[in-house]
Design a protein around this motif. Sequence first.
Motif, PDB file in Angstrom:
ATOM      1  N   ASP A  94      18.913  32.578  30.076  1.00 15.98           N
ATOM      2  CA  ASP A  94      18.212  33.250  31.165  1.00 15.98           C
ATOM      3  C   ASP A  94      18.766  32.806  32.511  1.00 15.98           C
ATOM      4  O   ASP A  94      18.686  33.535  33.506  1.00 15.98           O
ATOM      5  CB  ASP A  94      16.717  32.929  31.110  1.00 15.98           C
ATOM      6  CG  ASP A  94      16.083  33.417  29.816  1.00 15.98           C
ATOM      7  OD1 ASP A  94      16.044  34.635  29.598  1.00 15.98           O
ATOM      8  OD2 ASP A  94      15.644  32.564  29.019  1.00 15.98           O
ATOM      9  N   ALA A  95      19.325  31.606  32.557  1.00 11.23           N
ATOM     10  CA  ALA A  95      19.941  31.059  33.759  1.00 11.23           C
ATOM     11  C   ALA A  95      20.997  30.053  33.311  1.00 11.23           C
ATOM     12  O   ALA A  95      21.025  29.649  32.142  1.00 11.23           O
ATOM     13  CB  ALA A  95      18.904  30.391  34.661  1.00 11.23           C
ATOM     14  N   ALA A  96      21.868  29.653  34.238  1.00 10.52           N
ATOM     15  CA  ALA A  96      22.955  28.756  33.853  1.00 10.52           C
ATOM     16  C   ALA A  96      23.321  27.818  34.991  1.00 10.52           C
ATOM     17  O   ALA A  96      23.014  28.069  36.163  1.00 10.52           O
ATOM     18  CB  ALA A  96      24.190  29.564  33.428  1.00 10.52           C
ATOM     19  N   VAL A  97      23.969  26.715  34.620  1.00 13.35           N
ATOM     20  CA  VAL A  97      24.572  25.796  35.584  1.00 13.35           C
ATOM     21  C   VAL A  97      26.060  25.768  35.281  1.00 13.35           C
ATOM     22  O   VAL A  97      26.471  25.392  34.173  1.00 13.35           O
ATOM     23  CB  VAL A  97      23.977  24.381  35.462  1.00 13.35           C
ATOM     24  CG1 VAL A  97      24.661  23.435  36.464  1.00 13.35           C
ATOM     25  CG2 VAL A  97      22.474  24.404  35.694  1.00 13.35           C
ATOM     26  N   LEU A  98      26.880  26.202  36.230  1.00 12.09           N
ATOM     27  CA  LEU A  98      28.326  26.161  36.084  1.00 12.09           C
ATOM     28  C   LEU A  98      28.813  24.841  36.655  1.00 12.09           C
ATOM     29  O   LEU A  98      28.751  24.610  37.866  1.00 12.09           O
ATOM     30  CB  LEU A  98      28.968  27.341  36.812  1.00 12.09           C
ATOM     31  CG  LEU A  98      30.503  27.430  36.738  1.00 12.09           C
ATOM     32  CD1 LEU A  98      30.992  27.465  35.289  1.00 12.09           C
ATOM     33  CD2 LEU A  98      31.000  28.647  37.502  1.00 12.09           C
ATOM     34  N   VAL A  99      29.258  23.954  35.763  1.00  9.59           N
ATOM     35  CA  VAL A  99      29.645  22.600  36.161  1.00  9.59           C
ATOM     36  C   VAL A  99      31.137  22.573  36.474  1.00  9.59           C
ATOM     37  O   VAL A  99      31.968  22.876  35.613  1.00  9.59           O
ATOM     38  CB  VAL A  99      29.307  21.587  35.050  1.00  9.59           C
ATOM     39  CG1 VAL A  99      29.665  20.172  35.507  1.00  9.59           C
ATOM     40  CG2 VAL A  99      27.827  21.672  34.678  1.00  9.59           C
ATOM     41  N   LEU A 100      31.475  22.215  37.709  1.00  9.40           N
ATOM     42  CA  LEU A 100      32.870  22.111  38.144  1.00  9.40           C
ATOM     43  C   LEU A 100      33.207  20.653  38.421  1.00  9.40           C
ATOM     44  O   LEU A 100      32.366  19.888  38.904  1.00  9.40           O
ATOM     45  CB  LEU A 100      33.103  22.934  39.420  1.00  9.40           C
ATOM     46  CG  LEU A 100      32.661  24.397  39.396  1.00  9.40           C
ATOM     47  CD1 LEU A 100      33.019  25.063  40.710  1.00  9.40           C
ATOM     48  CD2 LEU A 100      33.300  25.142  38.238  1.00  9.40           C
ATOM     49  N   ASP A 101      34.438  20.278  38.158  1.00 10.27           N
ATOM     50  CA  ASP A 101      34.924  18.931  38.452  1.00 10.27           C
ATOM     51  C   ASP A 101      35.379  18.908  39.907  1.00 10.27           C
ATOM     52  O   ASP A 101      36.385  19.522  40.267  1.00 10.27           O
ATOM     53  CB  ASP A 101      36.082  18.584  37.514  1.00 10.27           C
ATOM     54  CG  ASP A 101      36.533  17.139  37.641  1.00 10.27           C
ATOM     55  OD1 ASP A 101      36.380  16.562  38.738  1.00 10.27           O
ATOM     56  OD2 ASP A 101      37.071  16.603  36.661  1.00 10.27           O
ATOM     57  N   ALA A 102      34.636  18.199  40.748  1.00  8.45           N
ATOM     58  CA  ALA A 102      34.937  18.181  42.179  1.00  8.45           C
ATOM     59  C   ALA A 102      36.274  17.517  42.488  1.00  8.45           C
ATOM     60  O   ALA A 102      36.838  17.739  43.563  1.00  8.45           O
ATOM     61  CB  ALA A 102      33.817  17.472  42.940  1.00  8.45           C
ATOM     62  N   THR A 103      36.802  16.731  41.549  1.00  5.07           N
ATOM     63  CA  THR A 103      38.095  16.084  41.788  1.00  5.07           C
ATOM     64  C   THR A 103      39.264  17.032  41.519  1.00  5.07           C
ATOM     65  O   THR A 103      40.369  16.774  41.949  1.00  5.07           O
ATOM     66  CB  THR A 103      38.252  14.840  40.897  1.00  5.07           C
ATOM     67  OG1 THR A 103      38.330  15.247  39.512  1.00  5.07           O
ATOM     68  CG2 THR A 103      37.077  13.901  41.078  1.00  5.07           C
ATOM     69  N   GLU A 108      40.969  28.266  36.517  1.00  3.48           N
ATOM     70  CA  GLU A 108      40.899  29.648  36.048  1.00  3.48           C
ATOM     71  C   GLU A 108      39.758  29.858  35.076  1.00  3.48           C
ATOM     72  O   GLU A 108      39.070  30.880  35.108  1.00  3.48           O
ATOM     73  CB  GLU A 108      42.226  30.054  35.390  1.00  3.48           C
ATOM     74  CG  GLU A 108      42.375  31.534  35.149  1.00  3.48           C
ATOM     75  CD  GLU A 108      42.309  32.360  36.423  1.00  3.48           C
ATOM     76  OE1 GLU A 108      41.797  33.490  36.358  1.00  3.48           O
ATOM     77  OE2 GLU A 108      42.755  31.872  37.483  1.00  3.48           O
ATOM     78  N   CYS A 109      39.517  28.878  34.206  1.00  7.59           N
ATOM     79  CA  CYS A 109      38.425  29.020  33.236  1.00  7.59           C
ATOM     80  C   CYS A 109      37.068  29.041  33.937  1.00  7.59           C
ATOM     81  O   CYS A 109      36.129  29.691  33.465  1.00  7.59           O
ATOM     82  CB  CYS A 109      38.491  27.908  32.186  1.00  7.59           C
ATOM     83  SG  CYS A 109      38.139  26.257  32.833  1.00  7.59           S
ATOM     84  N   ASP A 110      36.973  28.347  35.085  1.00  9.53           N
ATOM     85  CA  ASP A 110      35.725  28.379  35.852  1.00  9.53           C
ATOM     86  C   ASP A 110      35.471  29.779  36.403  1.00  9.53           C
ATOM     87  O   ASP A 110      34.339  30.273  36.388  1.00  9.53           O
ATOM     88  CB  ASP A 110      35.782  27.374  37.006  1.00  9.53           C
ATOM     89  CG  ASP A 110      35.976  25.949  36.540  1.00  9.53           C
ATOM     90  OD1 ASP A 110      35.420  25.596  35.484  1.00  9.53           O
ATOM     91  OD2 ASP A 110      36.680  25.188  37.225  1.00  9.53           O
ATOM     92  N   LYS A 111      36.532  30.409  36.880  1.00 14.59           N
ATOM     93  CA  LYS A 111      36.404  31.771  37.414  1.00 14.59           C
ATOM     94  C   LYS A 111      36.001  32.749  36.303  1.00 14.59           C
ATOM     95  O   LYS A 111      35.190  33.646  36.517  1.00 14.59           O
ATOM     96  CB  LYS A 111      37.709  32.211  38.058  1.00 14.59           C
ATOM     97  CG  LYS A 111      38.096  31.418  39.304  1.00 14.59           C
ATOM     98  CD  LYS A 111      39.427  31.905  39.870  1.00 14.59           C
ATOM     99  CE  LYS A 111      39.837  31.102  41.096  1.00 14.59           C
ATOM    100  NZ  LYS A 111      41.136  31.545  41.640  1.00 14.59           N
ATOM    101  N   LYS A 112      36.569  32.549  35.112  1.00 11.46           N
ATOM    102  CA  LYS A 112      36.233  33.422  33.988  1.00 11.46           C
ATOM    103  C   LYS A 112      34.770  33.243  33.576  1.00 11.46           C
ATOM    104  O   LYS A 112      34.077  34.219  33.269  1.00 11.46           O
ATOM    105  CB  LYS A 112      37.155  33.139  32.802  1.00 11.46           C
ATOM    106  CG  LYS A 112      38.595  33.605  33.000  1.00 11.46           C
ATOM    107  CD  LYS A 112      39.434  33.296  31.770  1.00 11.46           C
ATOM    108  CE  LYS A 112      40.877  33.778  31.960  1.00 11.46           C
ATOM    109  NZ  LYS A 112      41.720  33.452  30.772  1.00 11.46           N
ATOM    110  N   ALA A 113      34.316  31.995  33.554  1.00 10.47           N
ATOM    111  CA  ALA A 113      32.920  31.734  33.190  1.00 10.47           C
ATOM    112  C   ALA A 113      31.971  32.370  34.205  1.00 10.47           C
ATOM    113  O   ALA A 113      30.964  32.989  33.841  1.00 10.47           O
ATOM    114  CB  ALA A 113      32.681  30.232  33.098  1.00 10.47           C
ATOM    115  N   ALA A 114      32.297  32.237  35.495  1.00 13.27           N
ATOM    116  CA  ALA A 114      31.450  32.830  36.534  1.00 13.27           C
ATOM    117  C   ALA A 114      31.445  34.346  36.424  1.00 13.27           C
ATOM    118  O   ALA A 114      30.402  34.990  36.588  1.00 13.27           O
ATOM    119  CB  ALA A 114      31.955  32.405  37.918  1.00 13.27           C
ATOM    120  N   ALA A 115      32.614  34.930  36.132  1.00  8.34           N
ATOM    121  CA  ALA A 115      32.699  36.388  35.989  1.00  8.34           C
ATOM    122  C   ALA A 115      31.842  36.868  34.821  1.00  8.34           C
ATOM    123  O   ALA A 115      31.183  37.918  34.912  1.00  8.34           O
ATOM    124  CB  ALA A 115      34.152  36.808  35.790  1.00  8.34           C
TER     125      ALA A 115
END
Length: 415
Positions: A94-103, A108-115
């Motif tokens: 129903d909702a999600a947390v997209l976890v990114l490595d700030a370092t 590209e996989c982050d962009k795909k997950a967000a899309a």
Amino acid sequence: MEAQSGASVGANKIHISFLGAMNAGKSSLVNAVTSQDMSVVSSAPGTTTDPVKKSMELLPLGPVLVIDTPGYDDSGELGSLRVQKTMDAIRQSDAAVLVLDATLGVRECDKKAAALLKEKAIPFVVAWNKADIGAPSDSGASEKAAAVFGLETPAVFVSAKTGLNIEELKEKIALVAKSSDSKKEFIGGLVKPGDTVILVIPTDESAPKDRIILPQQMAVRSVIDNGALAISCNPQTLDAALRSIKKAPDLVITDSQAFSSVAKILPKETPLTSFSILMADYKGTLRAEVDAVQKIKELKDKDLVLISEGCSHRRQCADIGTVKLPAALKKFTGKDLRFEWTSGQGFPRDLSPYALAIHCGACMLNAREMQGRLALAKESGLPMTNYGMALALCSGLLERSLSVFAAIDQKGALR
């Protein structure tokens, strides 16, 4: 019974998945948010191999189900299977947390997950993890997320290691999750204060011992919450229940397998439906499943029918999914049909072999998961209905069982 397992710990809770690349710190962040070591944490990539689920109280939202998922960028034969598990978790979310490595910044996989989240209209928060060692300093978290993903996405710099901004992350999760919570009632506007509702609950050998199943519990609570009177009985005592009240009931709800016996006792003008059909309305799949039920009339000899249940339980001799429903379909169609069964979280990704799918009421699945299964069927061109509608059709009671919701046209579709 339409479902025999007990009430799922998470079936009607908001599902919140944590996703992202391997080693972004998803599991560590989940442990920090839930304040418990629910996920194994390691610096080795691919530590999380299957989704891990845990219930928690997320104030001010209430109880939710948190899902820790395998890395979205996993590769290889096993890796692709893990990614598919993540896709399954997204389907339930129903909702999600997209976890990114700030370092490392956005990959590209982050962009795909967000899309994918945007495509499925799943609201999400961006968590820039490891901010204690690599937080960008040139802009705020939300501004940076908006610049990358092209939308105003709630975001926060966090550290699972130091606890930096974990409480702020919880607040943002609660806000986006609240936006997906429909607060739909189980019975909705079907009853009003002062109404009398009779709930017909079979207690035969296929019923769970010493308890009633979740849709029956939900119906009782919804009737009471609406200021109506709830009377429970089994098919054998329905006649006595009718004699005990001064006026005809305003609504009778039955287990689908008892449609025929209940209808023989009730006056034809008494509104009648089933727990399974009410559950389809509650999950938001009613209209599509009503349209699909007519496909039963088109089944041919040797057609393969998928019968799917959202729970796993020990099959009894008079099991509805493996015994009663197939028998009713064969008798109604006069065809030599073939059947396959799935249960629990198992649902085929390749639906091409089937002519029709019939699903249980899905009391053990959340609305997103049930709608996701329906979407998969639609993409495959496979009509999918549910137990209650199929048995109502086979009993000649489909129009009556649906008339409590809306008018019915000649094809049996809701207007």
